[in-house]
Design an enzyme around this catalytic site. Structure first.
Site, PDB file in Angstrom:
ATOM      1  N   LYS A  74       0.843  -1.208   0.000  1.00  0.00           N
ATOM      2  CA  LYS A  74       0.000   0.000   0.000  1.00  0.00           C
ATOM      3  C   LYS A  74       0.872   1.249   0.000  1.00  0.00           C
ATOM      4  CE  LYS A  74      -3.912  -2.317   2.144  1.00  0.00           C
ATOM      5  NZ  LYS A  74      -4.607  -2.745   3.346  1.00  0.00           N
TER       6      LYS A  74
ATOM      7  N   GLN B  28      -5.034  -1.512   9.507  1.00  0.00           N
ATOM      8  CA  GLN B  28      -4.890  -2.823   8.866  1.00  0.00           C
ATOM      9  C   GLN B  28      -5.499  -3.916   9.753  1.00  0.00           C
ATOM     10  OE1 GLN B  28      -3.562  -3.484   5.716  1.00  0.00           O
ATOM     11  NE2 GLN B  28      -4.346  -5.530   6.111  1.00  0.00           N
TER      12      GLN B  28
ATOM     13  N   ASP C 286     -11.425   2.657   3.852  1.00  0.00           N
ATOM     14  CA  ASP C 286     -11.838   1.260   3.693  1.00  0.00           C
ATOM     15  C   ASP C 286     -13.350   1.140   3.466  1.00  0.00           C
ATOM     16  OD1 ASP C 286      -9.928  -0.709   3.573  1.00  0.00           O
ATOM     17  OD2 ASP C 286      -9.619  -0.797   5.740  1.00  0.00           O
TER      18      ASP C 286
END
Ligand code: NAP
Length: 281
Positions: free
Chosen positions: A52, A96, A119
């Site tokens: 990422k 995460q 997200d």
């Protein structure tokens, strides 16, 4: 059969995003910023976060990774999220997953300002997506959606079957297909006859976590089949779709790896840029 090249599609999307970041920089004199919080030392999470960060740098985003040990207190993480929520240089925040057991995942998700929730997991974004309002959309289903639209720009009236009803994949995928006027069936572990449901579909999205569950004789001729699954087996990584069998029937199919996976990170970058743009209005 069209082999849907997710690597190529993701590279094209990143190139577009890079141009967009350069334009935003010249217009606002600043660039979108993505901050990732990584807790613990799980190897897959470390690899995801490294990828990422690399992709964010490639398109010119400001990128930061904040690392905590497994033992970090929930309170410390929540306080950091509050700090990032009020930091104007941070456009997107991602924690995460998975998290250590002592940290409440839902509390963490809900602590993130919905306007920075790249997200798309915050209940506000989930609700906005299902109400048809503008929202951050979870990255993997967004990537699947963009791949499907490349093959078939007009999805209106198509019959879609989504296999799996997770909050991460199946449910948001269903909302995206509904928005495109598909007739959507969402299936799960209690579905009585999954093969019969799949045989009706013009579009199948499989997000289950069972190696090669969807077989060749489950797929109508000329269906578009998107395989979200990533399953480690003795024969390497395979998807939720039996690639060799389904490729004989389908009009288009994503491979695993090299299909949906690369699009997920590219869509995270897109979400970060979209959060930045909304914050500048
Ligand atoms: P998940 O949370 O475990 O959900 C799996 C879903 O599949 C559940 O809704 C479950 O039904 C359903 N299911 C289980 N057995 C089934 C069966 N026999 N028939 C029909 N449905 C069944 O999984 P997830 O997080 O959505 O992930 C799914 C897969 O995608 C995994 O392989 C994961 O590694 C992969 N993945 C890939 C990416 C990517 O970037 N490509 C990103 C995320 C995940 P119930 O609800 O009834 O239990």
């Amino acid at each position: 059969m069209i082999l849907i090249n997710g690597k190529k599609a993701a590279a094209e999307l990143r190139a577009e995003l890079k141009e967009e970041v350069a334009e935003l920089k010249s217009k606002h004199n600043k660039v979108p910023g993505l901050t990732v919080i990584l807790i613990g030392d799980l190897t897959p999470s470390q690899i995801y976060v490294r990828n990422k960060e690399k992709s964010a740098n490639e398109v010119g985003l400001k990128s930061e990774v904040i690392k905590y040990p497994d033992s970090v207190e929930e309170k410390t993480v929540l306080e950091k999220i509050q700090e990032l929520n009020s930091d104007e240089t941070v456009s997107g925040i991602l924690v995460q997953l998975p998290l250590p057991k002592h940290i409440d995942k839902q509390k963490v998700i809900e602590a993130i300002d919905p306007s920075k929730d790249v997200d798309g997991f915050h209940p506000m974004n989930v609700g906005n997506l299902s109400s048809g309002y503008e929202s951050s959309i979870p990255c993997t289903p967004l990537g699947c959606y963009l791949l499907i639209k490349k093959i078939e720009p007009n999805l209106s009236g198509k019959k879609a079957v989504v296999v799996g009803r997770s909050n991460l994949n199946g449910k948001p995928m269903t909302q995206l297909l509904l928005k495109e006027n598909c007739t959507v069936t969402i299936t799960h572990s209690k579905t009585k006859d999954l093969k019969a449901e799949c045989l009706e579909a013009d579009i199948i999205v499989a997000a289950v976590g069972i190696p090669e569950l969807v077989r060749g004789d489950w797929v109508k001729k000329d269906a578009i089949v998107i395989d979200v699954g990533i399953n480690k087996t003795d024969n390497g990584i395979v998807g939720d779709v039996h690639f060799d069998e389904v490729s004989k029937n389908a009009k288009a199919l994503t491979p695993v790896p090299g299909g949906v996976g690369p699009m997920t990170i590219a869509c995270l970058l897109k979400n970060t840029i979209d959060c930045f743009k909304r914050s500048q209005i």
